[in-house]
Design a protein around this motif. Structure first.
Motif, PDB file in Angstrom:
ATOM      1  N   ILE A  88       0.867  -1.173   0.000  1.00 47.99           N
ATOM      2  CA  ILE A  88       0.000   0.000   0.000  1.00 47.99           C
ATOM      3  C   ILE A  88       0.907   1.228   0.000  1.00 47.99           C
ATOM      4  O   ILE A  88       1.869   1.293   0.776  1.00 47.99           O
ATOM      5  N   GLU A  92      -1.924   6.393  -1.077  1.00 45.75           N
ATOM      6  CA  GLU A  92      -3.135   5.643  -0.718  1.00 45.75           C
ATOM      7  C   GLU A  92      -3.423   5.752   0.772  1.00 45.75           C
ATOM      8  O   GLU A  92      -4.574   5.906   1.195  1.00 45.75           O
ATOM      9  N   LEU A 112      -8.896  -1.981  -0.234  1.00 45.05           N
ATOM     10  CA  LEU A 112      -7.758  -1.654  -1.091  1.00 45.05           C
ATOM     11  C   LEU A 112      -6.762  -2.810  -1.132  1.00 45.05           C
ATOM     12  O   LEU A 112      -6.226  -3.140  -2.198  1.00 45.05           O
ATOM     13  N   ALA A 180      -6.567   3.820  -5.847  1.00 46.63           N
ATOM     14  CA  ALA A 180      -5.240   3.228  -6.056  1.00 46.63           C
ATOM     15  C   ALA A 180      -4.264   4.262  -6.619  1.00 46.63           C
ATOM     16  O   ALA A 180      -4.581   4.986  -7.570  1.00 46.63           O
ATOM     17  N   GLU A 181      -3.067   4.330  -6.019  1.00 44.32           N
ATOM     18  CA  GLU A 181      -1.977   5.191  -6.486  1.00 44.32           C
ATOM     19  C   GLU A 181      -0.701   4.354  -6.521  1.00 44.32           C
ATOM     20  O   GLU A 181       0.197   4.522  -5.684  1.00 44.32           O
TER      21      GLU A 181
END
Length: 249
Positions: A88, A92, A112, A180-181
């Motif tokens: 992650i 995010e 996520l 999402a990044e």
């Protein structure tokens, strides 16, 4: 249940007896394992029969044929998943931290994580998740009734964190994760989806311990704490009984 390394998972089960309640689940992964090893469909069927005869008392090759058929059908053509975990990112995390309430944060973090898992397995999934709502909340360590579950998911949708397959008919089993990044720096490594919500709480500074008895993760309430509340009660009862027995002697 999310299995990160299906090869190791299947190999572990090949050495253990299988409870009836988990037979279908286990056979799915064992069947995938044998297909992965290059066995033909007929050979896999024979291997599954041999496994059940060794590891399940009362197994009947004829009467339980449907169980084997389902395992083969669900496993054939599916590659084995072999992951260490998912990452992650910092961007995010910052988005999740903007949500009000720890429960909402744990829920979003868990969804996520699931989306990251699915895209690691199949990049074409585009951050969609299909897990059952009850399982998502269990992994998020959020205990609320069904009405509250739906309210929380709808709120995340209204905030633009998630999307649905159809706005005409909201289906919580098909959720599109929109935060999402992946190009941001990695911040949290996740390798335990069953305790995703607890991992988020730990990241936020809350202390947890793993119960010495049952292995469950629980919030730390004391420096010398070793057990969850249920196991601590059972341990105290057992110690009291032993002490009385010694005193009687």
């Amino acid at each position: 249940m999310i299995v990160l390394n299906e090869v190791l998972y299947a190999e572990e089960w090949l050495e253990k007896d299988v409870p009836w309640k988990k037979a279908g689940h286990v056979l799915h992964y064992v069947a995938k394992y044998y297909f992965y090893k290059g066995y033909s469909k007929d050979d896999v069927r024979e291997k599954l029969n041999e496994y059940m005869l060794r590891h399940f008392e009362g197994y009947n090759k004829v009467l339980d044929r449907e169980l084997i058929d389902k395992a083969i059908a669900s496993a054939k053509g599916r590659p084995m998943v072999e992951l260490d975990g998912v990452c992650i990112t910092k961007a995010e995390v910052e988005k999740i931290q903007a949500l009000e309430g720890k429960q909402m944060q744990r829920l979003m973090f868990t969804m996520l994580c699931l989306a990251k898992y699915h895209i690691a397995v199949n990049e074409k999934c585009n951050y969609w998740i299909t897990e059952d709502t009850a399982d998502i909340f269990r992994m998020a360590n959020v205990s609320v009734n069904e009405k509250k579950q739906n309210e929380m998911i709808c709120e995340l949708h209204n905030l633009g964190f998630i999307g649905f397959a159809s706005l005409k008919k909201i289906d919580n089993l098909n959720i599109h994760i929109l935060i999402a990044e992946p190009d941001s720096p990695h911040e949290i490594f996740v390798d335990d989806f069953e305790n995703a919500g607890i991992l988020w709480s730990q990241y936020c500074g809350k202390e947890y311990i793993k119960c010495d008895c049952c292995g469950k993760m629980v919030a730390r309430t004391g420096r010398r704490q070793k057990y969850c509340r249920k196991c601590a009660k059972n341990v105290n009862i057992e110690k009291t009984a032993q002490n009385r027995k010694m005193f009687d002697l």
